[in-house]
Design an enzyme around this catalytic site. Structure first.
Site, PDB file in Angstrom:
ATOM      1  N   LYS A  83       5.994  -4.589  -4.369  1.00 19.79           N
ATOM      2  CA  LYS A  83       7.439  -4.389  -4.324  1.00 19.79           C
ATOM      3  C   LYS A  83       7.993  -4.753  -2.956  1.00 19.79           C
ATOM      4  O   LYS A  83       9.051  -5.348  -2.835  1.00 19.79           O
ATOM      5  CB  LYS A  83       7.753  -2.925  -4.664  1.00 19.79           C
ATOM      6  CG  LYS A  83       9.227  -2.558  -4.560  1.00 19.79           C
ATOM      7  CD  LYS A  83      10.048  -3.298  -5.597  1.00 19.79           C
ATOM      8  CE  LYS A  83      11.538  -3.033  -5.495  1.00 19.79           C
ATOM      9  NZ  LYS A  83      12.324  -4.129  -6.117  1.00 19.79           N
TER      10      LYS A  83
ATOM     11  N   TRP B  22      -3.291  -2.579  -1.489  1.00 19.85           N
ATOM     12  CA  TRP B  22      -2.985  -3.957  -1.887  1.00 19.85           C
ATOM     13  C   TRP B  22      -3.747  -4.819  -0.891  1.00 19.85           C
ATOM     14  O   TRP B  22      -3.423  -4.847   0.284  1.00 19.85           O
ATOM     15  CB  TRP B  22      -1.483  -4.194  -1.798  1.00 19.85           C
ATOM     16  CG  TRP B  22      -0.987  -5.462  -2.412  1.00 19.85           C
ATOM     17  CD1 TRP B  22      -0.683  -5.684  -3.722  1.00 19.85           C
ATOM     18  CD2 TRP B  22      -0.682  -6.687  -1.732  1.00 19.85           C
ATOM     19  NE1 TRP B  22      -0.223  -6.961  -3.893  1.00 19.85           N
ATOM     20  CE2 TRP B  22      -0.215  -7.595  -2.693  1.00 19.85           C
ATOM     21  CE3 TRP B  22      -0.769  -7.105  -0.404  1.00 19.85           C
ATOM     22  CZ2 TRP B  22       0.179  -8.898  -2.371  1.00 19.85           C
ATOM     23  CZ3 TRP B  22      -0.385  -8.402  -0.086  1.00 19.85           C
ATOM     24  CH2 TRP B  22       0.075  -9.283  -1.071  1.00 19.85           C
TER      25      TRP B  22
ATOM     26  N   CYS C 293       0.840  -1.199   0.000  1.00 18.36           N
ATOM     27  CA  CYS C 293       0.000   0.000   0.000  1.00 18.36           C
ATOM     28  C   CYS C 293       0.877   1.252   0.000  1.00 18.36           C
ATOM     29  O   CYS C 293       2.029   1.203   0.428  1.00 18.36           O
ATOM     30  CB  CYS C 293      -0.886   0.009   1.222  1.00 18.36           C
ATOM     31  SG  CYS C 293      -1.886  -1.470   1.392  1.00 18.36           S
TER      32      CYS C 293
ATOM     33  N   HIS D  70      17.063 -36.722  -9.132  1.00 15.81           N
ATOM     34  CA  HIS D  70      16.313 -37.290  -8.015  1.00 15.81           C
ATOM     35  C   HIS D  70      14.814 -37.037  -8.141  1.00 15.81           C
ATOM     36  O   HIS D  70      14.101 -37.097  -7.147  1.00 15.81           O
ATOM     37  CB  HIS D  70      16.859 -36.735  -6.693  1.00 15.81           C
ATOM     38  CG  HIS D  70      18.292 -37.087  -6.487  1.00 15.81           C
ATOM     39  ND1 HIS D  70      18.680 -38.276  -5.919  1.00 15.81           N
ATOM     40  CD2 HIS D  70      19.429 -36.437  -6.838  1.00 15.81           C
ATOM     41  CE1 HIS D  70      20.012 -38.326  -5.898  1.00 15.81           C
ATOM     42  NE2 HIS D  70      20.487 -37.221  -6.465  1.00 15.81           N
TER      43      HIS D  70
ATOM     44  N   ARG E   2       5.009  -0.004  -6.185  1.00 16.98           N
ATOM     45  CA  ARG E   2       4.972  -0.848  -4.995  1.00 16.98           C
ATOM     46  C   ARG E   2       3.929  -1.952  -5.105  1.00 16.98           C
ATOM     47  O   ARG E   2       3.923  -2.882  -4.302  1.00 16.98           O
ATOM     48  CB  ARG E   2       4.683   0.007  -3.765  1.00 16.98           C
ATOM     49  CG  ARG E   2       5.720   1.095  -3.544  1.00 16.98           C
ATOM     50  CD  ARG E   2       5.366   1.969  -2.385  1.00 16.98           C
ATOM     51  NE  ARG E   2       5.411   1.232  -1.144  1.00 16.98           N
ATOM     52  CZ  ARG E   2       6.491   1.096  -0.380  1.00 16.98           C
ATOM     53  NH1 ARG E   2       7.603   1.681  -0.738  1.00 16.98           N
ATOM     54  NH2 ARG E   2       6.450   0.402   0.723  1.00 16.98           N
TER      55      ARG E   2
ATOM     56  N   GLU F 235      17.379 -17.806  -8.587  1.00 21.47           N
ATOM     57  CA  GLU F 235      17.046 -16.422  -8.915  1.00 21.47           C
ATOM     58  C   GLU F 235      16.548 -16.310 -10.365  1.00 21.47           C
ATOM     59  O   GLU F 235      15.593 -15.584 -10.647  1.00 21.47           O
ATOM     60  CB  GLU F 235      18.266 -15.528  -8.678  1.00 21.47           C
ATOM     61  CG  GLU F 235      18.097 -14.071  -9.004  1.00 21.47           C
ATOM     62  CD  GLU F 235      16.963 -13.362  -8.249  1.00 21.47           C
ATOM     63  OE1 GLU F 235      16.389 -13.951  -7.332  1.00 21.47           O
ATOM     64  OE2 GLU F 235      16.624 -12.239  -8.638  1.00 21.47           O
TER      65      GLU F 235
ATOM     66  N   LYS G 137      12.851 -14.887 -11.344  1.00 18.61           N
ATOM     67  CA  LYS G 137      12.654 -13.738 -12.237  1.00 18.61           C
ATOM     68  C   LYS G 137      11.664 -14.099 -13.341  1.00 18.61           C
ATOM     69  O   LYS G 137      10.766 -13.330 -13.645  1.00 18.61           O
ATOM     70  CB  LYS G 137      13.979 -13.296 -12.885  1.00 18.61           C
ATOM     71  CG  LYS G 137      14.944 -12.535 -12.020  1.00 18.61           C
ATOM     72  CD  LYS G 137      14.564 -11.124 -11.671  1.00 18.61           C
ATOM     73  CE  LYS G 137      13.743 -11.045 -10.427  1.00 18.61           C
ATOM     74  NZ  LYS G 137      14.359 -11.101  -9.154  1.00 18.61           N
TER      75      LYS G 137
ATOM     76  N   GLU H 236       8.039 -14.404 -11.968  1.00 19.82           N
ATOM     77  CA  GLU H 236       7.439 -13.156 -11.481  1.00 19.82           C
ATOM     78  C   GLU H 236       6.832 -12.298 -12.576  1.00 19.82           C
ATOM     79  O   GLU H 236       5.772 -11.726 -12.387  1.00 19.82           O
ATOM     80  CB  GLU H 236       8.508 -12.277 -10.820  1.00 19.82           C
ATOM     81  CG  GLU H 236       8.961 -12.729  -9.496  1.00 19.82           C
ATOM     82  CD  GLU H 236       9.827 -11.676  -8.839  1.00 19.82           C
ATOM     83  OE1 GLU H 236       9.376 -11.115  -7.843  1.00 19.82           O
ATOM     84  OE2 GLU H 236      10.951 -11.395  -9.336  1.00 19.82           O
TER      85      GLU H 236
ATOM     86  N   ASN I  17      -1.541   1.965   5.972  1.00 17.33           N
ATOM     87  CA  ASN I  17      -0.724   0.816   5.550  1.00 17.33           C
ATOM     88  C   ASN I  17      -0.500  -0.041   6.781  1.00 17.33           C
ATOM     89  O   ASN I  17      -0.227   0.493   7.855  1.00 17.33           O
ATOM     90  CB  ASN I  17       0.644   1.266   5.040  1.00 17.33           C
ATOM     91  CG  ASN I  17       0.559   2.047   3.746  1.00 17.33           C
ATOM     92  OD1 ASN I  17      -0.500   2.168   3.158  1.00 17.33           O
ATOM     93  ND2 ASN I  17       1.700   2.580   3.318  1.00 17.33           N
ATOM     94  N   GLY I  18      -0.545  -1.367   6.631  1.00 16.22           N
ATOM     95  CA  GLY I  18      -0.312  -2.254   7.774  1.00 16.22           C
ATOM     96  C   GLY I  18      -1.564  -3.043   8.103  1.00 16.22           C
ATOM     97  O   GLY I  18      -2.510  -3.093   7.301  1.00 16.22           O
TER      98      GLY I  18
HETATM   99  O1  M6R Z   1      12.726  -5.799   0.123  1.00 19.39           O
HETATM  100  P1  M6R Z   1      13.247  -7.189   0.292  1.00 19.39           P
HETATM  101  O2  M6R Z   1      14.569  -7.403  -0.349  1.00 19.39           O
HETATM  102  O3  M6R Z   1      13.245  -7.636   1.725  1.00 19.39           O
HETATM  103  O4  M6R Z   1      12.197  -8.095  -0.459  1.00 19.39           O
HETATM  104  C1  M6R Z   1      12.286  -9.490  -0.422  1.00 19.39           C
HETATM  105  C2  M6R Z   1      11.418 -10.100  -1.480  1.00 19.39           C
HETATM  106  O5  M6R Z   1      10.075  -9.750  -1.269  1.00 19.39           O
HETATM  107  C3  M6R Z   1      11.822  -9.648  -2.888  1.00 19.39           C
HETATM  108  O6  M6R Z   1      13.152  -9.955  -3.158  1.00 19.39           O
HETATM  109  C4  M6R Z   1      10.926 -10.333  -3.938  1.00 19.39           C
HETATM  110  O7  M6R Z   1      11.164 -11.694  -3.984  1.00 19.39           O
HETATM  111  C5  M6R Z   1      11.108  -9.676  -5.297  1.00 19.39           C
HETATM  112  N1  M6R Z   1       9.841  -9.591  -5.956  1.00 19.39           N
HETATM  113  C6  M6R Z   1      12.040 -10.414  -6.164  1.00 19.39           C
HETATM  114  O8  M6R Z   1      12.124  -9.915  -7.454  1.00 19.39           O
END
Ligand code: M6R
Length: 610
Positions: free
Chosen positions: A605, A75, A2, A506, A27, A483, A487, A490, A101-102
């Site tokens: 984000k 959000w 948010c 395995h 965000r 990673e 990517k 996502e 927010n929260g």
């Molecule tokens: O802000 P942070 O690095 O703590 O965030 C951790 C994850 O939420 C963040 O890396 C998330 O996996 C991203 N969307 C990756 O691209």
């Protein structure tokens, strides 16, 4: 997640609020809303979808021309994605509106209490409960009512509140969720959950601390705690450049940030390596040098991409500094009753510094007596403030939801920490000098990989119809494989799995069918031959192999369908290069599939709820 923007000043609030909200779009959100007080009357509008929908809904409406207002991107957590559940929420008696927010954890009990008092609710949100509670406690002073309500709530909040009956007052407060007050010239104030919404107007801010309540009027502001004790927060400078949060010539922030990575690494390592003497200079750790020297173990904790960087950090700490090290999802660490022996160091890795799980794990580790170190990008964020010491990434604001330059910065910072700890234990100055020279060469090597972006795009486009991909690597590049898969998932919504190359046999090998893309990180190193055998295993089952290989390795091209070359590099730092083609692949796949790369579905984000 948010986002909050609120304004009190002499100008028309609407354009400032909407522009701020657009800067927070990155965000992640599903709906947006705005409330403005004009000529003593409160006007409110909310819309599911983009900020643009909200902008259209109030376009040309004079009643939204006032100079006090607040707005929000939501959000969803409590309650579905509907106009009614979007913020701002208002009470049913005094024209009080709240953006939040929260999560208010005791909202259910409070709601019951308020219903018994005769309040009726229009949404399913915890925020509406807070608005009603403030209204219930209102006796003509909105600041006092907010303080009183916050004494009753448990959970996390960053809030901004206005009241129709007090058209010259804006109140804001925080606990566990970031909020800052931008101080413009001529009694102009912008409250926001992220500096990106403020920087176009002023760089002077106060960062609210937990339980701070700020009351802003047209004559100035004052800060108290929730018991009305006066406080004197310090005015700071926001360290953000407008240029850093604008796209410039790039079509997406993700691509811009991938291409920024050479300068991200330069910024991360700048002034921190004394190559002549083989000394690492990390000012943020210097007061704890003794504790770090006698560390018995290091636990690195994080989520998502940051966890993948942490895994590489673990390999480096063990390999270079010979310290027993472990990595763990922060969300698991917190609830597993972890054993923290004496001299344990816990490293929280986070771009935003606000990830709820990582923050909670950090509190847990501190509670159990660990020394807490932060590897964080956002200066002054919660994790940065709650850790005993730390190393900032210095890669600048990361707007792309899919983290790229922060990953490189995290690995870079963890490498520096590893060199630093290694030097205090077993590493000679000469060995350290060699590693530092390798590090110094990384930016130019990333630049070289970026030159091959058009070729990587072509390779990617051959496979974009495929719905299942594998990413495989060994050693330092097993986390890189994870990673790469993350990517792709996502932003292109393609199913991808990352795993150690040896693990494939395995079970996952059963997935391989004709033409299935398998991306191998097969750069030169200790496990090269083994990776080559794994490549054969995939090929002989019909899989198509795309290899990330070391420049000059022409042999590999005979065994795989496609090769993406990276310059030669020492193993510990190889993920900083090997990840770049994988980031580009994910980007090009998402674009080719027509997705909005910077606003991937369902993603935020920064995940500030557990
Ligand atoms: O802000 P942070 O690095 O703590 O965030 C951790 C994850 O939420 C963040 O890396 C998330 O996996 C991203 N969307 C990756 O691209």
């Amino acid at each position: 997640m948010c986002g909050i923007v609120a304004y009190l000043g002499k100008k028309t609030a609407r354009p400032i609020l909407l522009e701020g909200l657009k800067r927070l779009e990155y965000r992640g959100y599903d709906s947006a809303g705005i409330a403005i007080v004009t000529d003593g009357k409160l006007y409110l509008e909310r819309r599911v979808g983009r900020v643009g929908n909200l902008e259209e809904a109030i376009d040309g409406r004079k009643e939204f021309d006032g100079s006090l207002g607040l707005c929000h991107t939501r959000w969803a957590t409590h309650g579905g994605v509907t106009d009614f559940n979007a913020h701002p929420h208002r009470d049913d008696r005094h024209g009080i509106v709240v953006v939040h927010n929260g999560i208010i954890e005791n909202y259910s009990a409070l709601k019951q209490y308020l219903q018994e008092k005769g309040h009726t609710f229009a949404s399913q949100t915890d925020t509406e409960v807070l608005a009603m509670l403030i209204g219930e406690l209102y006796e003509g002073d909105i600041e006092k009512a907010v303080q009183a309500a916050l004494r009753e709530v448990t959970g996390a909040y960053a809030i901004a509140v206005i009241c129709e009956k007090e058209p010259n007052v804006l109140v804001a407060a925080r606990k566990g969720s970031p909020l800052m007050v931008g101080i413009g010239s001529d009694n102009e104030y912008i409250v926001a959950s992220d500096g990106a919404a403020i920087i176009a107007h002023t760089a002077r801010v106060i960062m609210l601390d937990d339980y701070n309540v700020v009351k802003i009027t047209r004559d100035g502001f004052h800060t108290t705690d929730i018991h009305n004790t006066p406080l004197s927060p310090k005015v700071q400078q926001l360290e953000i450049d407008l240029e850093q949060i604008e796209l410039g010539a790039f079509p997406h922030f993700m691509l811009k940030e991938i291409f920024e990575q050479p300068s991200s690494v330069r910024a991360c390592i700048g002034g921190r390596m004394n190559i002549r003497e083989g000394k690492v200079v990390l000012g943020g750790l210097s007061s704890f040098a003794k504790e770090l020297t006698k560390a018995s173990q290091v636990i690195l904790t994080a989520q998502g991409t940051a966890l993948h960087a942490a895994m590489i950090g673990r390999y480096m700490l063990e390999d270079l500094a010979k310290i027993p090290s472990h990595t763990e999802y922060a969300s698991e660490f917190r609830y597993r009753n972890p054993v923290i022996e004496e001299n344990t160091v816990v490293v929280a890795v986070s771009q935003s510094g606000e990830t709820a799980d990582t923050l909670a794990a950090l509190y847990e580790a501190k509670e159990r007596g660990a020394l807490a170190i932060g590897v964080v990008n956002v200066v002054g964020s919660s994790i940065a403030r709650e850790t005993d010491a730390g190393v900032y990434l210095r890669v600048g604001p990361e707007i792309g939801v899919a983290s790229t330059k922060a990953f490189i910065g995290q690995v870079g910072a963890l490498a520096l920490i590893s060199f630093y700890m290694a030097r205090k234990r077993y590493m000679s100055a000469d060995q350290c000098i060699d590693m530092m020279k390798e590090m110094e060469a990384i930016p130019a090597k990333i630049e070289k990989i970026l030159e091959s972006a058009p070729r990587i795009k072509k390779i990617t486009e051959k496979y974009i119809e495929r719905e299942n991909w594998l990413f495989l690597g060994r050693g330092y590049n097993y986390p890189t494989a994870l990673e790469g898969a993350l990517k792709l998932k996502e932003i292109s919504y393609i199913h991808a799995e990352g795993m150690p190359a040896a693990e494939m046999k395995h079970g996952p090998i059963a997935l391989i069918n004709e033409g299935m893309p398998a991306v191998f990180i097969a750069n030169r190193g200790r496990q090269y031959e083994k990776v080559m055998s794994n490549i054969q295993e995939v090929r002989s089952r019909g899989g198509h192999v795309i290899a990330v290989a070391t420049e000059g390795d022409t042999e590999i091209a005979k065994h795989v369908q496609d090769v993406m070359y990276i310059p030669d590099v020492c193993e510990p730092l190889s993920p900083m290069l090997a990840v770049v083609p994988l980031q580009l692949m994910a980007y090009y796949a998402a674009v080719a599939r027509g997705h909005d790369v910077d606003k991937p579905r369902n993603l935020a984000k920064s995940v500030t709820v557990e």
